[in-house]
Design a protein around this motif. Structure first.
Motif, mmCIF file in Angstrom:
data_model
loop_
_atom_site.group_PDB
_atom_site.id
_atom_site.type_symbol
_atom_site.label_atom_id
_atom_site.label_comp_id
_atom_site.label_asym_id
_atom_site.label_seq_id
_atom_site.Cartn_x
_atom_site.Cartn_y
_atom_site.Cartn_z
ATOM 1 N N LEU A 86 27.476 55.110 46.241
ATOM 2 C CA LEU A 86 28.849 54.694 46.528
ATOM 3 C C LEU A 86 29.081 53.204 46.277
ATOM 4 O O LEU A 86 29.925 52.828 45.479
ATOM 5 N N LEU A 87 28.325 52.381 46.946
ATOM 6 C CA LEU A 87 28.586 50.941 46.936
ATOM 7 C C LEU A 87 28.075 50.250 45.678
ATOM 8 O O LEU A 87 28.837 49.620 44.930
ATOM 9 N N VAL A 88 26.792 50.377 45.430
ATOM 10 C CA VAL A 88 26.153 49.603 44.367
ATOM 11 C C VAL A 88 26.682 49.926 42.968
ATOM 12 O O VAL A 88 26.912 49.007 42.175
ATOM 13 N N PRO A 89 26.897 51.199 42.598
ATOM 14 C CA PRO A 89 27.386 51.458 41.238
ATOM 15 C C PRO A 89 28.766 50.888 40.959
ATOM 16 O O PRO A 89 29.059 50.497 39.830
ATOM 17 N N LEU A 90 29.622 50.829 41.978
ATOM 18 C CA LEU A 90 30.937 50.213 41.767
ATOM 19 C C LEU A 90 30.802 48.711 41.531
ATOM 20 O O LEU A 90 31.488 48.138 40.678
ATOM 21 N N LEU A 91 29.915 48.076 42.280
ATOM 22 C CA LEU A 91 29.663 46.654 42.048
ATOM 23 C C LEU A 91 29.096 46.433 40.652
ATOM 24 O O LEU A 91 29.467 45.477 39.964
ATOM 25 N N ALA A 92 28.202 47.316 40.232
ATOM 26 C CA ALA A 92 27.635 47.210 38.892
ATOM 27 C C ALA A 92 28.708 47.350 37.819
ATOM 28 O O ALA A 92 28.718 46.627 36.815
ATOM 29 N N THR A 93 29.628 48.279 38.032
ATOM 30 C CA THR A 93 30.722 48.486 37.088
ATOM 31 C C THR A 93 31.591 47.247 36.967
ATOM 32 O O THR A 93 31.925 46.796 35.854
ATOM 33 N N PHE A 94 31.938 46.666 38.086
ATOM 34 C CA PHE A 94 32.809 45.488 38.065
ATOM 35 C C PHE A 94 32.074 44.258 37.536
ATOM 36 O O PHE A 94 32.694 43.386 36.922
ATOM 37 N N TYR A 95 30.770 44.171 37.767
ATOM 38 C CA TYR A 95 30.001 43.078 37.165
ATOM 39 C C TYR A 95 30.075 43.180 35.646
ATOM 40 O O TYR A 95 30.351 42.202 34.955
ATOM 41 N N GLY A 96 29.796 44.378 35.114
ATOM 42 C CA GLY A 96 29.839 44.560 33.671
ATOM 43 C C GLY A 96 31.216 44.286 33.096
ATOM 44 O O GLY A 96 31.346 43.623 32.062
ATOM 45 N N ALA A 97 32.255 44.779 33.776
ATOM 46 C CA ALA A 97 33.622 44.587 33.284
ATOM 47 C C ALA A 97 34.018 43.112 33.311
ATOM 48 O O ALA A 97 34.564 42.578 32.337
ATOM 49 N N ALA A 98 33.742 42.443 34.427
ATOM 50 C CA ALA A 98 34.159 41.039 34.580
ATOM 51 C C ALA A 98 33.377 40.123 33.656
ATOM 52 O O ALA A 98 33.950 39.238 33.007
ATOM 53 N N THR A 99 32.079 40.328 33.586
ATOM 54 C CA THR A 99 31.246 39.447 32.767
ATOM 55 C C THR A 99 31.416 39.753 31.287
ATOM 56 O O THR A 99 31.462 38.838 30.458
ATOM 57 N N GLY A 100 31.524 41.036 30.948
ATOM 58 C CA GLY A 100 31.746 41.393 29.554
ATOM 59 C C GLY A 100 33.048 40.821 29.017
ATOM 60 O O GLY A 100 33.123 40.379 27.865
ATOM 61 N N ALA A 101 34.072 40.810 29.855
ATOM 62 C CA ALA A 101 35.363 40.248 29.433
ATOM 63 C C ALA A 101 35.289 38.743 29.201
ATOM 64 O O ALA A 101 36.119 38.180 28.473
ATOM 65 N N ARG A 102 34.312 38.082 29.803
ATOM 66 C CA ARG A 102 34.153 36.639 29.625
ATOM 67 C C ARG A 102 33.485 36.275 28.304
ATOM 68 O O ARG A 102 33.711 35.189 27.768
ATOM 69 N N MET A 103 32.662 37.154 27.782
ATOM 70 C CA MET A 103 31.777 36.786 26.679
ATOM 71 C C MET A 103 32.514 36.381 25.409
ATOM 72 O O MET A 103 32.173 35.406 24.757
ATOM 73 N N ILE A 104 33.541 37.117 25.028
ATOM 74 C CA ILE A 104 34.307 36.805 23.820
ATOM 75 C C ILE A 104 35.777 36.555 24.153
ATOM 76 O O ILE A 104 36.378 35.587 23.696
ATOM 77 N N SER A 105 36.357 37.424 24.965
ATOM 78 C CA SER A 105 37.797 37.359 25.238
ATOM 79 C C SER A 105 38.225 36.057 25.889
ATOM 80 O O SER A 105 39.301 35.529 25.595
ATOM 81 N N ALA A 106 37.410 35.523 26.786
ATOM 82 C CA ALA A 106 37.803 34.299 27.493
ATOM 83 C C ALA A 106 37.983 33.145 26.518
ATOM 84 O O ALA A 106 38.967 32.384 26.602
ATOM 85 N N ASP A 107 37.053 32.995 25.568
ATOM 86 C CA ASP A 107 37.156 31.912 24.590
ATOM 87 C C ASP A 107 38.306 32.143 23.615
ATOM 88 O O ASP A 107 38.979 31.201 23.195
ATOM 89 N N GLU A 108 38.527 33.396 23.244
ATOM 90 C CA GLU A 108 39.631 33.666 22.319
ATOM 91 C C GLU A 108 40.967 33.429 23.008
ATOM 92 O O GLU A 108 41.920 32.959 22.400
ATOM 93 N N ASP A 109 41.022 33.744 24.296
ATOM 94 C CA ASP A 109 42.222 33.477 25.090
ATOM 95 C C ASP A 109 42.573 31.995 25.107
ATOM 96 O O ASP A 109 43.740 31.601 24.982
#
Length: 273
Positions: A86-109
């Motif tokens: 319940l708890l840990v996989p949701l945190l893992a999902t949001f870590y991947g989503a938040a950090t993945g969005a930073r890798m390329i999109s943040a700089d292009e933004d």
């Protein structure tokens, strides 16, 4: 004149070598907070196991049994449901989503991506080295969770779960973070959408697949679970079965495909559009 002429190539070479380390350095606080917070929450829930009564499982709604909450009186069953289901996989999902969005999109933004790519570093190399930093952060989070579980294993009466079982679960957790991190990175690289959009889409896909994996048994569609990463993360029972090649290879292969598609599209996309 010779030293001046060599200054620019040397600086550029240092930049290409440091994309991975610079990304790690720039995100060190984020990775640290994620690791400490995830480990602390997992430890807190795991330490509650001695308070679980024998009839707790009977009080669990049927709708939640698909998320692993079925045999909470057993140490492995409790951990698979309350902690790693319940708890840990949701945190893992949001870590991947938040950090993945930073890798390329943040700089292009921000318009910084053009400046970064002005250095002699290919788009594919930039994407892969930044993703490698994301992966290192995910591995660090999984390691922190593993250490937290081992720290409370004796005091919380979790000795029925072997160290190998905890290690296998930590590997599955790392792979889940890497998969959603690859999805977020690939979406940003392939589409050029704003960081917030990439995060929202990645998180939505994660939550939807998490819900599908949990509720599929309630609608008589157990087979749909095999289409979600959460089945390979927790459905193969790594806490009790240990390391198994199929779920590990499946999540790793999905991650590799996402990165390959994202890199292919990123290398050919017009960044100015």
């Amino acid at each position: 004149m010779t030293s001046t002429g060599n200054a620019v190539p040397l600086s550029a070479h240092a930049f290409t070598r440091s994309v991975f380390t610079k990304t790690l350095h720039d995100n060190r606080r984020i990775f640290t907070v994620w690791a400490l917070a995830t480990a602390a929450l997992a430890m807190l829930y795991a330490a509650y196991y001695p308070q679980v009564s024998a009839n707790t499982a009977a009080k669990i709604p049927d709708a939640l049994r698909g998320f692993g909450l079925s045999d909470t009186a057993d140490a492995a069953g409790y951990l698979q449901g309350a902690v790693f289901g319940l708890l840990v996989p949701l945190l893992a999902t949001f870590y991947g989503a938040a950090t993945g969005a930073r890798m390329i999109s943040a700089d292009e933004d921000s318009g910084y991506l053009d400046l970064v790519l002005a250095h002699p570093v290919s788009r594919t190399r930039l994407l892969l080295q930044r993703y490698a930093a994301l992966a290192a952060g995910g591995v660090a989070i999984a390691a922190a969770v593993l250490l937290a579980m081992l720290a409370v294993r004796s005091g919380a009466h979790l000795g029925a779960v072997s160290v190998t079982g905890f290690a296998a679960q930590a590997v599955h957790l790392a792979l889940l973070m890497l998969l959603f991190g690859a999805l977020g990175t690939a979406l940003g690289a392939a589409t050029g959408r704003p960081r917030a959009t990439v995060f929202g889409v990645t998180a939505a896909i994660g939550v939807a697949s998490y819900a599908l994996n949990g509720f599929a048994p309630q609608i008589g569609a157990d087979g749909l679970r095999y289409a979600t990463p959460f089945h390979y993360y927790i459905g193969t029972h790594p806490l009790t079965e240990g390391f198994q090649p199929l779920p590990i290879l499946t999540m790793a292969a999905a991650t590799a495909v996402l990165l390959a598609v994202g890199a292919w599209r990123f290398d050919r996309r017009d960044l100015g559009r």
